[in-house]
Every structure is written in C-alpha cells, then in structure tokens.
Design a protein around this motif. Structure first.
Motif, PDB file in Angstrom:
ATOM      1  N   PRO A  75       0.838  -1.210   0.000  1.00 53.45           N
ATOM      2  CA  PRO A  75       0.000   0.000   0.000  1.00 53.45           C
ATOM      3  C   PRO A  75       0.868   1.253   0.000  1.00 53.45           C
ATOM      4  CG  PRO A  75      -0.844  -1.597   1.570  1.00 53.45           C
ATOM      5  CD  PRO A  75       0.480  -2.128   1.096  1.00 53.45           C
ATOM      6  N   HIS A  76       0.548   2.198  -0.864  1.00 50.96           N
ATOM      7  CA  HIS A  76       1.357   3.401  -0.962  1.00 50.96           C
ATOM      8  C   HIS A  76       0.571   4.508  -1.637  1.00 50.96           C
ATOM      9  CE1 HIS A  76       1.939   1.611  -4.967  1.00 50.96           C
ATOM     10  NE2 HIS A  76       2.138   2.857  -5.392  1.00 50.96           N
ATOM     11  N   LEU A  77       1.076   5.717  -1.516  1.00 51.29           N
ATOM     12  CA  LEU A  77       0.570   6.887  -2.228  1.00 51.29           C
ATOM     13  C   LEU A  77       1.675   7.388  -3.137  1.00 51.29           C
ATOM     14  CD1 LEU A  77      -0.986   8.870   0.781  1.00 51.29           C
ATOM     15  CD2 LEU A  77      -2.129   7.192  -0.679  1.00 51.29           C
ATOM     16  N   ASN A  78       1.309   7.813  -4.336  1.00 53.31           N
ATOM     17  CA  ASN A  78       2.251   8.451  -5.252  1.00 53.31           C
ATOM     18  C   ASN A  78       2.090   9.961  -5.122  1.00 53.31           C
ATOM     19  OD1 ASN A  78       3.177   5.988  -6.847  1.00 53.31           O
ATOM     20  ND2 ASN A  78       0.956   5.865  -7.080  1.00 53.31           N
ATOM     21  N   LEU A  79       3.192  10.664  -4.920  1.00 54.01           N
ATOM     22  CA  LEU A  79       3.143  12.104  -4.688  1.00 54.01           C
ATOM     23  C   LEU A  79       3.997  12.844  -5.717  1.00 54.01           C
ATOM     24  CD1 LEU A  79       3.578  12.025  -0.814  1.00 54.01           C
ATOM     25  CD2 LEU A  79       1.476  12.582  -2.040  1.00 54.01           C
ATOM     26  N   TRP A  80       3.483  13.994  -6.151  1.00 55.26           N
ATOM     27  CA  TRP A  80       4.203  14.892  -7.059  1.00 55.26           C
ATOM     28  C   TRP A  80       4.235  16.266  -6.408  1.00 55.26           C
ATOM     29  CZ3 TRP A  80       2.301  18.883 -10.594  1.00 55.26           C
ATOM     30  CH2 TRP A  80       3.265  19.303 -11.536  1.00 55.26           C
ATOM     31  N   VAL A 130       5.576  20.374  -6.460  1.00 61.09           N
ATOM     32  CA  VAL A 130       6.132  21.537  -7.154  1.00 61.09           C
ATOM     33  C   VAL A 130       6.096  22.726  -6.199  1.00 61.09           C
ATOM     34  CG1 VAL A 130       5.586  20.835  -9.504  1.00 61.09           C
ATOM     35  CG2 VAL A 130       3.889  22.072  -8.182  1.00 61.09           C
ATOM     36  N   ALA A 131       7.034  23.636  -6.383  1.00 58.99           N
ATOM     37  CA  ALA A 131       7.113  24.839  -5.545  1.00 58.99           C
ATOM     38  C   ALA A 131       8.103  25.800  -6.170  1.00 58.99           C
ATOM     39  CB  ALA A 131       7.552  24.492  -4.120  1.00 58.99           C
ATOM     40  N   ARG A 132       8.125  27.005  -5.654  1.00 60.57           N
ATOM     41  CA  ARG A 132       9.140  27.978  -6.063  1.00 60.57           C
ATOM     42  C   ARG A 132      10.518  27.388  -5.775  1.00 60.57           C
ATOM     43  NH1 ARG A 132       7.964  33.613  -3.854  1.00 60.57           N
ATOM     44  NH2 ARG A 132       7.403  32.286  -2.102  1.00 60.57           N
ATOM     45  N   GLY A 133      11.407  27.492  -6.750  1.00 61.46           N
ATOM     46  CA  GLY A 133      12.752  26.946  -6.574  1.00 61.46           C
ATOM     47  C   GLY A 133      12.906  25.537  -7.103  1.00 61.46           C
ATOM     48  N   ILE A 134      11.802  24.900  -7.519  1.00 64.24           N
ATOM     49  CA  ILE A 134      11.858  23.553  -8.091  1.00 64.24           C
ATOM     50  C   ILE A 134      11.563  23.671  -9.579  1.00 64.24           C
ATOM     51  CG2 ILE A 134      10.835  21.253  -8.072  1.00 64.24           C
ATOM     52  CD1 ILE A 134      10.169  21.638  -5.146  1.00 64.24           C
ATOM     53  N   ASN A 135      12.558  23.400 -10.405  1.00 63.23           N
ATOM     54  CA  ASN A 135      12.378  23.554 -11.850  1.00 63.23           C
ATOM     55  C   ASN A 135      11.511  22.447 -12.438  1.00 63.23           C
ATOM     56  OD1 ASN A 135      13.864  25.952 -12.390  1.00 63.23           O
ATOM     57  ND2 ASN A 135      15.774  24.819 -12.204  1.00 63.23           N
ATOM     58  N   LEU A 136      11.705  21.225 -11.969  1.00 62.45           N
ATOM     59  CA  LEU A 136      10.931  20.085 -12.430  1.00 62.45           C
ATOM     60  C   LEU A 136      10.242  19.458 -11.228  1.00 62.45           C
ATOM     61  CD1 LEU A 136      13.508  18.422 -14.875  1.00 62.45           C
ATOM     62  CD2 LEU A 136      11.526  19.821 -15.486  1.00 62.45           C
ATOM     63  N   GLY A 137       8.978  19.058 -11.399  1.00 65.03           N
ATOM     64  CA  GLY A 137       8.257  18.447 -10.300  1.00 65.03           C
ATOM     65  C   GLY A 137       8.971  17.211  -9.777  1.00 65.03           C
ATOM     66  N   LEU A 138       8.893  17.003  -8.473  1.00 65.23           N
ATOM     67  CA  LEU A 138       9.559  15.876  -7.818  1.00 65.23           C
ATOM     68  C   LEU A 138       8.550  14.768  -7.562  1.00 65.23           C
ATOM     69  CD1 LEU A 138      11.658  17.884  -5.208  1.00 65.23           C
ATOM     70  CD2 LEU A 138      12.432  16.978  -7.416  1.00 65.23           C
ATOM     71  N   HIS A 139       8.930  13.549  -7.888  1.00 67.17           N
ATOM     72  CA  HIS A 139       8.076  12.385  -7.686  1.00 67.17           C
ATOM     73  C   HIS A 139       8.606  11.562  -6.522  1.00 67.17           C
ATOM     74  CE1 HIS A 139       5.920  12.736 -11.593  1.00 67.17           C
ATOM     75  NE2 HIS A 139       7.044  13.324 -11.963  1.00 67.17           N
ATOM     76  N   THR A 140       7.719  11.183  -5.613  1.00 68.27           N
ATOM     77  CA  THR A 140       8.106  10.291  -4.534  1.00 68.27           C
ATOM     78  C   THR A 140       6.919   9.410  -4.164  1.00 68.27           C
ATOM     79  OG1 THR A 140       9.224  10.155  -2.382  1.00 68.27           O
ATOM     80  CG2 THR A 140       7.520  11.850  -2.615  1.00 68.27           C
ATOM     81  N   ARG A 141       7.121   8.543  -3.208  1.00 63.58           N
ATOM     82  CA  ARG A 141       6.069   7.661  -2.720  1.00 63.58           C
ATOM     83  C   ARG A 141       6.009   7.732  -1.202  1.00 63.58           C
ATOM     84  NH1 ARG A 141       5.653   1.742  -5.591  1.00 63.58           N
ATOM     85  NH2 ARG A 141       4.929   2.452  -7.647  1.00 63.58           N
ATOM     86  N   MET A 142       4.830   7.506  -0.679  1.00 66.10           N
ATOM     87  CA  MET A 142       4.645   7.388   0.759  1.00 66.10           C
ATOM     88  C   MET A 142       4.117   5.997   1.068  1.00 66.10           C
ATOM     89  SD  MET A 142       2.002   9.246   3.374  1.00 66.10           S
ATOM     90  CE  MET A 142       1.001   7.760   3.637  1.00 66.10           C
ATOM     91  N   TYR A 143       4.876   5.241   1.854  1.00 65.63           N
ATOM     92  CA  TYR A 143       4.449   3.930   2.326  1.00 65.63           C
ATOM     93  C   TYR A 143       4.023   4.036   3.790  1.00 65.63           C
ATOM     94  CZ  TYR A 143       6.527   1.818  -1.856  1.00 65.63           C
ATOM     95  OH  TYR A 143       6.816   1.466  -3.151  1.00 65.63           O
ATOM     96  N   PHE A 144       3.359   3.020   4.279  1.00 63.84           N
ATOM     97  CA  PHE A 144       2.833   3.014   5.635  1.00 63.84           C
ATOM     98  C   PHE A 144       3.727   2.159   6.526  1.00 63.84           C
ATOM     99  CE2 PHE A 144      -0.542   3.878   2.662  1.00 63.84           C
ATOM    100  CZ  PHE A 144      -1.271   4.884   3.262  1.00 63.84           C
TER     101      PHE A 144
END
Length: 207
Positions: free
Chosen positions: A131-136, A138-152
């Motif tokens: 089980p996990h969530l996929n997260l994207w 973006v913010a000021r100072g980030i040129n390309l969106g960052l992809h990560t995952r959250m597990y429990f």
C-alpha cells in the motif's frame, strides 16, 4: 536565420513553478472563489470502502525550514488495490477518483488531506506492491516536479516485499518513504514529512 548564427543565441531563462501556481491549480485555497467544486479536493468520495485516514506533513528545505508555497498531487489505489483507470486492475467505488491536490498553509507550511488507506496493488511482472501513495511536488525553486512515494510504516511485511522499496539499497534511505501512524481523536493520522535536501533527504524517483 543561418545555422552559423545559432552560436550567438542566448539560452532562454528558466522559470520555477511558484508562487503563482496556486492561482491556476488551487484557486480556492489561494483565496480566489472561482469554482463551485474545485478539482482535486475529494480523493476517495463518500462511497469508498476501507479505513478513513488523514495524511499530513510538511515539505522541508535544506536548512530545516518548512517550504510554504508547495503544491502536492496524490494518486492512489482504493482499499482493494484498484486505481480509477481503465487499466487500474478492477472496479472502484462510485465517486472514487484516487487523485487529489493540496497546497501548504502559507503561514505554517503544513499540508494535509483525507482519504482511505489504499490496499496492495499489482506491480510489474506479476509482483505485488505494498500500500502506498504516489506524490508529485512543485514549488518555487523547483524547476521540475519531484516524484516520490509514501508507504505506511505499519505495513511491515508488505513493505519488505515491495519491488520498489527493495530496490533502495540503504535501509536509512528506505525509511524516508515511511509514514508513521499517529493515534488520536477522529480518523487515524499518518505523518509524512518530505525533506528536499540535507540529512534525511527523501528519496525521489526519476519518472
């Protein structure tokens, strides 16, 4: 223009994703009352089965300070491990989007969303993903969106067999993707802080 002239052209200036990204993607949270129902606020819908949970945290920069102009998007399976997609593995409940969008609080940097805890879902080559969530992000100072995952963190057996987590060689790097369960009043809460740089930097994926 002749090809020889290209050597005199200067590189176009780059631009990061903030801070005005909120006006276009989350106008209600940014104080603009434009839509009756804003896209991305309701992840699970009222009919989704499974345990209702709250996920909350902060995005933290290399100095340890919260980043206060972040936009996060989340994709997830339902409690049965199915995504709201024609190739998602099965049926989902009416109203289940499995996708949402939140921004951080402009004063504290905190973010949170309510959903249902996802179930294990199919991976590549017949493997089962924990089980996990996929997260994207973006913010000021980030040129390309960052992809990560959250597990429990309370899904120890499933995490130990997850094909993505087990690709991460160092145990201390894997722990940056684990959300801890915090019991209290109301639905169970999982805490997940995302560190952009420095000690305990979150694992990000090149997708």
């Amino acid at each position: 223009m002749m090809a020889d002239d290209l050597g005199y052209l200067k590189e176009t200036a780059s631009q990061t994703a903030g801070p005005y990204v909120h006006i276009g993607l989350a106008p209600g949270a940014a104080g603009f009352d434009i839509y009756d129902q804003e896209l991305g606020w309701d992840i699970a819908g009222p009919n989704a089965a499974g345990e209702r949970i709250r996920v909350q945290g902060r995005v933290i920069d290399g100095t340890g300070s919260p980043v206060k102009d972040v936009l996060l998007e989340v994709w997830q399976a339902n409690a049965a491990g199915h995504f709201a997609h024609p190739d998602g593995g099965g049926e989902v409940e009416d109203g289940f989007r499995g996708w949402g969008r939140v921004i951080t609080d402009f004063q504290t940097g905190d973010w949170a969303f309510d959903t249902v805890k996802p179930g294990p879902c199919p991976g590549r080559n017949g493997a089962t993903q924990a089980p996990h969530l996929n997260l994207w992000i973006v913010a000021r100072g980030i040129n390309l969106g960052l992809h990560t995952r959250m597990y429990f963190a309370d899904e120890g057996a499933a995490n130990a067999a997850d094909p993505v987590l087990t690709m991460i060689e160092w145990e201390n790097r894997r722990t940056t993707l684990l959300a801890e369960r915090v019991e209290g009043d109301g639905p169970a809460t999982y805490r997940f802080d995302i560190r952009l740089q420095g000690d305990g930097e979150t694992v990000f994926f090149d997708i």
